[in-house]
Design a protein around this motif. Structure first.
Motif, PDB file in Angstrom:
ATOM      1  N   ILE A   1    -120.915  -9.155  16.918  1.00  0.00           N
ATOM      2  CA  ILE A   1    -119.996  -8.076  17.293  1.00  0.00           C
ATOM      3  C   ILE A   1    -118.547  -8.560  17.371  1.00  0.00           C
ATOM      4  O   ILE A   1    -117.646  -7.971  16.752  1.00  0.00           O
ATOM      5  CB  ILE A   1    -120.416  -7.433  18.624  1.00  0.00           C
ATOM      6  N   LEU A   2    -118.294  -9.627  18.139  1.00  0.00           N
ATOM      7  CA  LEU A   2    -116.915 -10.103  18.275  1.00  0.00           C
ATOM      8  C   LEU A   2    -116.324 -10.577  16.954  1.00  0.00           C
ATOM      9  O   LEU A   2    -115.172 -10.230  16.638  1.00  0.00           O
ATOM     10  CB  LEU A   2    -116.833 -11.191  19.345  1.00  0.00           C
TER      11      LEU A   2
ATOM     12  N   ILE B   1    -122.073  -7.722  29.573  1.00  0.00           N
ATOM     13  CA  ILE B   1    -122.206  -8.803  28.590  1.00  0.00           C
ATOM     14  C   ILE B   1    -120.900  -8.975  27.824  1.00  0.00           C
ATOM     15  O   ILE B   1    -120.424 -10.096  27.602  1.00  0.00           O
ATOM     16  CB  ILE B   1    -123.357  -8.511  27.612  1.00  0.00           C
ATOM     17  N   LEU B   2    -120.304  -7.860  27.431  1.00  0.00           N
ATOM     18  CA  LEU B   2    -119.047  -7.925  26.685  1.00  0.00           C
ATOM     19  C   LEU B   2    -117.945  -8.554  27.524  1.00  0.00           C
ATOM     20  O   LEU B   2    -117.163  -9.381  27.028  1.00  0.00           O
ATOM     21  CB  LEU B   2    -118.647  -6.515  26.239  1.00  0.00           C
ATOM     22  N   MET B   3    -117.869  -8.190  28.788  1.00  0.00           N
ATOM     23  CA  MET B   3    -116.856  -8.758  29.678  1.00  0.00           C
ATOM     24  C   MET B   3    -117.046 -10.266  29.789  1.00  0.00           C
ATOM     25  O   MET B   3    -116.076 -11.039  29.682  1.00  0.00           O
ATOM     26  CB  MET B   3    -116.945  -8.107  31.054  1.00  0.00           C
ATOM     27  N   ALA B   4    -118.296 -10.712  30.014  1.00  0.00           N
ATOM     28  CA  ALA B   4    -118.565 -12.148  30.143  1.00  0.00           C
ATOM     29  C   ALA B   4    -118.193 -12.890  28.862  1.00  0.00           C
ATOM     30  O   ALA B   4    -117.656 -14.011  28.903  1.00  0.00           O
ATOM     31  CB  ALA B   4    -120.045 -12.371  30.467  1.00  0.00           C
ATOM     32  N   THR B   5    -118.449 -12.278  27.716  1.00  0.00           N
ATOM     33  CA  THR B   5    -118.165 -12.919  26.434  1.00  0.00           C
ATOM     34  C   THR B   5    -116.662 -13.049  26.214  1.00  0.00           C
ATOM     35  O   THR B   5    -116.176 -14.092  25.752  1.00  0.00           O
ATOM     36  CB  THR B   5    -118.797 -12.113  25.283  1.00  0.00           C
TER      37      THR B   5
ATOM     38  N   TYR C   1    -109.113  -6.740  25.496  1.00  0.00           N
ATOM     39  CA  TYR C   1    -109.928  -5.776  24.744  1.00  0.00           C
ATOM     40  C   TYR C   1    -109.059  -4.632  24.232  1.00  0.00           C
ATOM     41  O   TYR C   1    -109.144  -4.250  23.060  1.00  0.00           O
ATOM     42  CB  TYR C   1    -111.053  -5.237  25.630  1.00  0.00           C
ATOM     43  N   ASN C   2    -108.238  -4.061  25.108  1.00  0.00           N
ATOM     44  CA  ASN C   2    -107.405  -2.919  24.719  1.00  0.00           C
ATOM     45  C   ASN C   2    -106.427  -3.284  23.602  1.00  0.00           C
ATOM     46  O   ASN C   2    -106.148  -2.471  22.716  1.00  0.00           O
ATOM     47  CB  ASN C   2    -106.636  -2.385  25.925  1.00  0.00           C
ATOM     48  N   LYS C   3    -105.922  -4.501  23.649  1.00  0.00           N
ATOM     49  CA  LYS C   3    -104.953  -4.936  22.639  1.00  0.00           C
ATOM     50  C   LYS C   3    -105.605  -5.208  21.298  1.00  0.00           C
ATOM     51  O   LYS C   3    -105.049  -4.852  20.243  1.00  0.00           O
ATOM     52  CB  LYS C   3    -104.223  -6.186  23.128  1.00  0.00           C
ATOM     53  N   HIS C   4    -106.798  -5.813  21.306  1.00  0.00           N
ATOM     54  CA  HIS C   4    -107.393  -6.296  20.061  1.00  0.00           C
ATOM     55  C   HIS C   4    -108.542  -5.418  19.522  1.00  0.00           C
ATOM     56  O   HIS C   4    -108.762  -5.403  18.303  1.00  0.00           O
ATOM     57  CB  HIS C   4    -107.918  -7.720  20.254  1.00  0.00           C
ATOM     58  N   TYR C   5    -109.267  -4.725  20.396  1.00  0.00           N
ATOM     59  CA  TYR C   5    -110.493  -4.059  19.949  1.00  0.00           C
ATOM     60  C   TYR C   5    -110.537  -2.553  20.202  1.00  0.00           C
ATOM     61  O   TYR C   5    -111.366  -1.860  19.604  1.00  0.00           O
ATOM     62  CB  TYR C   5    -111.710  -4.677  20.655  1.00  0.00           C
ATOM     63  N   LYS C   6    -109.718  -2.046  21.071  1.00  0.00           N
ATOM     64  CA  LYS C   6    -109.832  -0.652  21.512  1.00  0.00           C
ATOM     65  C   LYS C   6    -109.896   0.314  20.320  1.00  0.00           C
ATOM     66  O   LYS C   6    -109.093   0.228  19.397  1.00  0.00           O
ATOM     67  CB  LYS C   6    -108.668  -0.272  22.420  1.00  0.00           C
ATOM     68  N   GLY C   7    -110.853   1.225  20.381  1.00  0.00           N
ATOM     69  CA  GLY C   7    -111.015   2.226  19.332  1.00  0.00           C
ATOM     70  C   GLY C   7    -111.881   1.782  18.180  1.00  0.00           C
ATOM     71  O   GLY C   7    -112.211   2.585  17.301  1.00  0.00           O
ATOM     72  N   ARG C   8    -112.276   0.506  18.161  1.00  0.00           N
ATOM     73  CA  ARG C   8    -113.072  -0.011  17.034  1.00  0.00           C
ATOM     74  C   ARG C   8    -114.483  -0.412  17.437  1.00  0.00           C
ATOM     75  O   ARG C   8    -115.215  -0.990  16.638  1.00  0.00           O
ATOM     76  CB  ARG C   8    -112.350  -1.186  16.378  1.00  0.00           C
ATOM     77  N   LEU C   9    -114.870  -0.132  18.677  1.00  0.00           N
ATOM     78  CA  LEU C   9    -116.226  -0.419  19.135  1.00  0.00           C
ATOM     79  C   LEU C   9    -116.766   0.820  19.834  1.00  0.00           C
ATOM     80  O   LEU C   9    -116.232   1.249  20.851  1.00  0.00           O
ATOM     81  CB  LEU C   9    -116.232  -1.614  20.095  1.00  0.00           C
ATOM     82  N   LYS C  10    -117.816   1.404  19.267  1.00  0.00           N
ATOM     83  CA  LYS C  10    -118.418   2.599  19.836  1.00  0.00           C
ATOM     84  C   LYS C  10    -119.829   2.278  20.323  1.00  0.00           C
ATOM     85  O   LYS C  10    -120.499   1.365  19.827  1.00  0.00           O
ATOM     86  CB  LYS C  10    -118.483   3.726  18.811  1.00  0.00           C
ATOM     87  N   PHE C  11    -120.273   3.066  21.310  1.00  0.00           N
ATOM     88  CA  PHE C  11    -121.601   2.866  21.892  1.00  0.00           C
ATOM     89  C   PHE C  11    -122.343   4.193  21.870  1.00  0.00           C
ATOM     90  O   PHE C  11    -121.830   5.210  22.348  1.00  0.00           O
ATOM     91  CB  PHE C  11    -121.484   2.355  23.328  1.00  0.00           C
ATOM     92  N   ALA C  12    -123.533   4.203  21.283  1.00  0.00           N
ATOM     93  CA  ALA C  12    -124.352   5.410  21.221  1.00  0.00           C
ATOM     94  C   ALA C  12    -125.678   5.131  21.922  1.00  0.00           C
ATOM     95  O   ALA C  12    -126.433   4.250  21.511  1.00  0.00           O
ATOM     96  CB  ALA C  12    -124.596   5.828  19.771  1.00  0.00           C
ATOM     97  N   LYS C  13    -125.939   5.855  22.990  1.00  0.00           N
ATOM     98  CA  LYS C  13    -127.200   5.709  23.722  1.00  0.00           C
ATOM     99  C   LYS C  13    -128.174   6.779  23.240  1.00  0.00           C
ATOM    100  O   LYS C  13    -127.859   7.968  23.243  1.00  0.00           O
ATOM    101  CB  LYS C  13    -126.939   5.873  25.223  1.00  0.00           C
ATOM    102  N   ILE C  14    -129.346   6.352  22.787  1.00  0.00           N
ATOM    103  CA  ILE C  14    -130.387   7.300  22.420  1.00  0.00           C
ATOM    104  C   ILE C  14    -131.568   7.087  23.359  1.00  0.00           C
ATOM    105  O   ILE C  14    -131.747   6.007  23.911  1.00  0.00           O
ATOM    106  CB  ILE C  14    -130.823   7.151  20.951  1.00  0.00           C
ATOM    107  N   TYR C  15    -132.355   8.125  23.536  1.00  0.00           N
ATOM    108  CA  TYR C  15    -133.377   8.080  24.584  1.00  0.00           C
ATOM    109  C   TYR C  15    -134.793   8.006  24.029  1.00  0.00           C
ATOM    110  O   TYR C  15    -135.762   8.244  24.728  1.00  0.00           O
ATOM    111  CB  TYR C  15    -133.219   9.298  25.496  1.00  0.00           C
TER     112      TYR C  15
END
Length: 488
Positions: free
Chosen positions: A230-231, A255-259, A295-309
């Motif tokens: 991902i990164l 996990i993303l924050m720790a990474t 994150y906001n400077k380098h990645y914002k708007g380019r990582l989406k999360f979709a939760k399905i059930y």
């Protein structure tokens, strides 16, 4: 708020019955509201005043904990609510409710729900200008999935010329072939910044392909993917969508924050567990703010999360298609399983689903990474292969890369019976790697993971790599190769 009068009579014939069948199944067993309250909204999905009234009344009683909608329960709830009480009495009171409930079988609720959904789909298609009335008799014999597949097929035929599913062309070496090879156009997107050796053997992440990262439950599949896939995708300016059916958004955020803290800010003062425990120090909060700003400077708007059930491959395909149109060329799907794990045809279903994902990857030109769990009964296996995949080793034939991982065992460290003999290749005076192996010893205080490259279409498979894994900060460090034994 739309009503029956907003649509042609042909499209709303028996609409009252369609809504009543579904709603009073819920009244017959209020626990069913758990399954449908997210899916059905009275003001958007129901057209009849009676349908909206009874659905909303039942939903409110369900939220208050009523387990049975009997005469006494209903009148107890509406007592003191004059508008609601009058509305219930005007519609015939409990006698009307009881008469309808008696003739319904709650086991048919899925069928009634599907009829409602199909009806709404036809109405929406009508609103978009499709002449659904012309072929209405045909559509009335379909369920909602058949209807979706029908229109998807028609649109594919018109816009994508995919109807025949066959493309025949010359295999001649066209002009520009050699230049394309020289330019390295067959290289995928590099993730060498996180995993240089694995990237070298797979030639990066390839669009129009599906690859698997597999491991036993709890071994860090998600962590590896965040760190190593991902990164690096984001770092090269690409967009990626995560589709998850198990872990929720907050778990991924931790996990993303720790990474980011460990990989981008070189900060190891805030383990993942401490993030969740709270009572942070000023330094820890300041570092989290710094990570958020990164994150906001380098990645914002380019990582989406979709939760399905659920494990619906149809939902996954829809999300991939939708996001590709917004420029998201990579997808991580966590976790790839059969829709019905108890099905006797589970293996075949998984293989078919993997084929469908490959078709989407090729058609939309996206790269898809899927995580899979390894079978529990294979946990005693030292050398991991496709045979360890939970449910469907045949999926290997479909994907371009198959990577598996497990934690190193105590008897595999330096000097033990099954020493995995870790090694690196020496470099010459110019910094280039030679074929000379240089063994090294492991630190017994550290945690190590073996990564098995079982298949790749870009190099020889059957390669085993060694990583040092610090789970508290989600830091994976590629340290070389190793030679695990094949015994169980």
């Amino acid at each position: 708020m739309t009503t029956l009068d907003d649509y042609p009579s042909e499209l709303v014939t028996n609409r009252e019955l369609t809504e009543a069948n579904f709603i009073f199944c819920l009244w017959k067993n209020p626990d069913l509201y758990h399954d449908y309250e997210r899916e059905i909204k009275a003001d958007k999905d129901l057209l009849t005043p009676d349908g909206r009234f009874y659905y909303s009344l039942g939903l409110e009683m369900h939220k208050l904990g009523y387990k049975s909608f009997d005469d006494a329960s209903i009148y107890s709830y509406v007592e003191g609510k004059e508008t609601l009480k009058n509305g219930f009495s005007r519609r015939g009171g409990y006698k009307t409710v009881d008469e309808i409930k008696r003739i319904l079988n709650e086991e048919n609720v899925d069928t009634y729900y599907d009829e409602l959904i199909k009806s709404n789909m036809l109405l929406k298609l009508h609103e978009k200008g499709f002449n659904v009335i012309k072929e209405l008799p045909k559509f009335m014999k379909m369920n909602s999935k058949n209807l979706y597949d029908y229109f998807e097929y028609q649109l594919d035929n018109v816009f994508l010329s995919r109807g025949a599913g066959v493309k025949i062309e010359e295999l001649d070496f066209e002009d520009g072939f050699i230049e394309a090879c020289d330019a390295g156009e067959e290289m995928g997107l590099s993730y060498a910044s996180a995993a240089p050796l694995l990237n070298f053997h797979t030639l990066g992440l390839h669009r129009s392909n599906v690859q698997i990262f597999a491991g036993f439950s709890g071994t860090g599949k998600t962590s590896f993917c965040i760190n190593s896939y991902i990164l690096p995708i984001l770092d090269q300016g690409e967009k990626v969508v995560i589709i998850a059916n198990e872990m929720n958004k907050r778990a991924w955020q931790h996990i993303l924050m720790a990474t980011i803290l460990s990989q981008k800010l070189d900060y190891f003062g805030l383990p993942r567990k401490k993030q969740k425990m709270g009572n942070l120090s000023k330094e820890q909060k300041d570092k989290m703010i710094e990570a958020k700003e990164y994150y906001n400077k380098h990645y914002k708007g380019r990582l989406k999360f979709a939760k399905i059930y659920d494990y619906s491959i149809d939902d996954v395909k829809k999300i991939i298609r939708k996001m590709e149109k917004q420029g998201f060329n990579y997808t991580l799907y966590d976790t790839f399983k059969s829709e019905d794990s108890a099905s006797q045809t589970m293996t075949g279903e998984l293989i078919e689903s993997s084929k469908q994902l490959l078709q989407v990857a090729e058609k939309e030109n996206v790269g898809i990474i899927i995580t899979m769990q390894l079978a529990i009964y294979m946990e005693g296996t030292r050398y991991l292969t496709a045979a360890c995949l939970s449910g469907a080793k045949g999926v290997k034939e479909v994907v371009s890369e198959l990577v598996l991982t497990r934690q190193i065992w105590e008897d595999e460290v330096s000097g033990e019976k099954y020493d995995i003999k870790p090694y690196r290749y020496k470099k010459d005076s110019t910094g280039k790697y030679t074929k000379i192996k240089e063994e090294f010893e492991l630190n017994p205080e550290k945690k190590y993971m073996i990564v098995f490259l079982d298949k790749t279409r870009n190099d020889e498979g059957d390669t085993t790599l060694l990583y040092q894994f610090d789970g508290a900060w989600n830091k994976w460090t590629e340290i070389g190769y190793c030679t695990p034994k094949h015994q169980r």
